[in-house]
Enzyme design. Structure first.
Site, short mmCIF file in Angstrom:
data_model
loop_
_atom_site.label_atom_id
_atom_site.label_comp_id
_atom_site.label_asym_id
_atom_site.label_seq_id
_atom_site.Cartn_x
_atom_site.Cartn_y
_atom_site.Cartn_z
N HIS A 1 -24.03 20.88 -16.41
CA HIS A 1 -22.65 19.83 -16.81
C HIS A 1 -22.34 19.43 -18.09
O HIS A 1 -22.81 19.79 -18.94
CB HIS A 1 -23.16 18.32 -16.05
N LYS B 1 -22.21 13.65 -19.45
CA LYS B 1 -22.78 13.07 -18.45
C LYS B 1 -23.85 11.97 -18.73
O LYS B 1 -24.73 12.30 -19.44
CB LYS B 1 -23.24 14.16 -17.67
P1 NAD Z 1 -16.44 8.32 -17.80
O1 NAD Z 1 -17.32 7.98 -18.72
O2 NAD Z 1 -15.21 9.41 -18.01
O3 NAD Z 1 -15.74 7.46 -16.81
C1 NAD Z 1 -16.27 6.26 -16.75
C2 NAD Z 1 -15.27 5.04 -16.98
O4 NAD Z 1 -15.96 3.89 -16.39
C3 NAD Z 1 -15.01 4.74 -18.38
O5 NAD Z 1 -13.76 4.59 -18.72
C4 NAD Z 1 -15.64 3.47 -18.42
O6 NAD Z 1 -15.10 2.67 -19.31
C5 NAD Z 1 -15.60 2.63 -17.09
N1 NAD Z 1 -16.20 1.71 -16.69
C6 NAD Z 1 -17.46 1.12 -17.42
N2 NAD Z 1 -17.80 -0.01 -16.98
C7 NAD Z 1 -16.96 -0.60 -16.01
C8 NAD Z 1 -16.78 -1.53 -15.16
N3 NAD Z 1 -17.65 -2.54 -15.18
N4 NAD Z 1 -15.87 -1.61 -14.27
C9 NAD Z 1 -14.64 -0.61 -14.54
N5 NAD Z 1 -14.75 0.39 -15.15
C10 NAD Z 1 -15.98 0.33 -16.15
O7 NAD Z 1 -17.52 9.31 -16.62
P2 NAD Z 1 -16.74 10.35 -15.56
O8 NAD Z 1 -16.93 11.67 -16.02
O9 NAD Z 1 -15.42 10.00 -14.90
O10 NAD Z 1 -17.91 9.94 -14.37
C11 NAD Z 1 -18.02 8.92 -13.81
C12 NAD Z 1 -19.21 8.80 -12.80
O11 NAD Z 1 -18.76 9.72 -11.51
C13 NAD Z 1 -20.50 9.59 -13.21
O12 NAD Z 1 -21.73 8.71 -12.91
C14 NAD Z 1 -20.59 10.91 -12.73
O13 NAD Z 1 -21.82 11.44 -12.45
C15 NAD Z 1 -19.52 10.64 -11.47
N6 NAD Z 1 -19.45 11.78 -10.91
C16 NAD Z 1 -19.40 11.90 -9.67
C17 NAD Z 1 -18.80 12.89 -8.88
C18 NAD Z 1 -19.00 13.01 -7.44
O14 NAD Z 1 -18.47 13.95 -6.72
N7 NAD Z 1 -19.69 12.23 -6.75
C19 NAD Z 1 -18.00 13.78 -9.54
C20 NAD Z 1 -17.97 13.71 -10.89
C21 NAD Z 1 -18.62 12.69 -11.37
#
Ligand code: NAD
Length: 261
Positions: free
Chosen positions: A149, A153
């Site tokens: 990844h 992450k």
């Molecule tokens: P990222 O860090 O780019 O985005 C996360 C966002 O959440 C940030 O902008 C942050 O400010 C915000 N945030 C934090 N606390 C918050 C709150 N209390 N309320 C609202 N927003 C809040 O991360 P990302 O790359 O977008 O990944 C996010 C999650 O999704 C991770 O856990 C990742 O592992 C997961 N993910 C899952 C899949 C899937 O298919 N299930 C795919 C990709 C990523």
């Protein structure tokens, strides 16, 4: 129209989700929530301005969404899901790094007619990879997982790797001893043990989300590999879950449960 709130809306996945939802005719973004992006404005696929809100509780109360989509952080998602379920809002969760037991507890404390859908991976190719791995494990029980990844992450191993290991462990009828653990020269060289399966996590800039499942047998190996080279790969799965979560109840895990046979 399905009214959708998105938490983590300013993140890598959240921005993609806003774009995907606003391009559909049967759903709309009624709240984009992210403390990091608060005060900024997102312009959706129709050129409409969507304000980024700082507080999920206020957004749930003011905008009355039908569904919350959460892509935030393992440290935030439980609180977000707890708030949404308590407000009678169904949840579609992609955030990884939280145990399914914990999600089960959140659902059991929620109103009866609410649903929590969690997918460790919304990409159809990844769902197929896990399905094929489960099938292979019945005949080739010696298996290891390598997940790769991007370098920002939060959790390791990935939710997909955790789920893959769990599915392999359930499918195989014998669990061969993992060789080399006791003789590691550098600690961790043989990977983490998830349900008895070695899982190796790689974190590098330039990667998105990738996984190889390797099986070894007499005189042969089998490798099943999936690559998400773009975050749009997750969007058809997210949209499907937004459409279907209203017809679910309790905790449902995995996109495979929403696909037609
Ligand atoms: P990222 O860090 O780019 O985005 C996360 C966002 O959440 C940030 O902008 C942050 O400010 C915000 N945030 C934090 N606390 C918050 C709150 N209390 N309320 C609202 N927003 C809040 O991360 P990302 O790359 O977008 O990944 C996010 C999650 O999704 C991770 O856990 C990742 O592992 C997961 N993910 C899952 C899949 C899937 O298919 N299930 C795919 C990709 C990523």
């Amino acid at each position: 129209m399905i009214r959708v709130a998105v938490s983590g809306a300013a993140g890598r996945m959240g921005l993609e989700v806003l774009k995907a939802i606003s391009a559909e005719s049967d759903m709309e973004v009624v709240a984009a929530v992210d403390p990091r992006g608060a005060g900024t404005v997102y312009v959706d696929a129709h050129g409409e301005q969507v304000a980024m809100l700082p507080d999920l509780h206020a957004a749930l109360m003011e905008r009355s969404p039908d569904v919350l989509v959460d892509f935030t952080h393992p440290a935030q998602v439980e609180a977000n899901v707890g708030l949404a379920l308590a407000a009678g809002v169904d949840c579609v969760v992609g955030t990884t790094g939280v145990t399914l037991e914990r999600y089960g507890e959140l659902v059991s404390a929620a109103p009866q007619d609410t649903a929590l859908f969690v997918a460790p991976n919304f990409a159809i190719g990844a769902v197929l990879m896990m399905h094929f791995a489960q099938l292979a494990a019945r005949y080739m029980p010696a298996a290891e997982v390598i997940e790769l990844h991007h370098d920002r992450k939060a959790d390791a191993p990935s939710g997909t790797a955790m789920r893959t290991a769990q599915l392999i462990a359930e499918a195989r009828t014998s669990a061969p001893k993992v060789p080399g653990r006791e003789t590691e020269v550098a600690q961790g060289a043989r990977g983490a043990s998830v349900d008895g399966i070695p899982v190796h996590s790689v974190r590098l800039p330039g990667l998105v989300a990738h996984q190889e499942v390797l099986f070894g047998g007499q005189g042969q190996t089998l490798t099943i590999r999936h690559d998400s080279i773009d975050r749009t790969s997750f969007m058809p799965g997210v949209l499907l879950a937004v459409r279907k979560v209203g017809g679910l109840s309790g905790l449902v895990v995995g996109l495979e449960n929403l696909l037609d046979d």
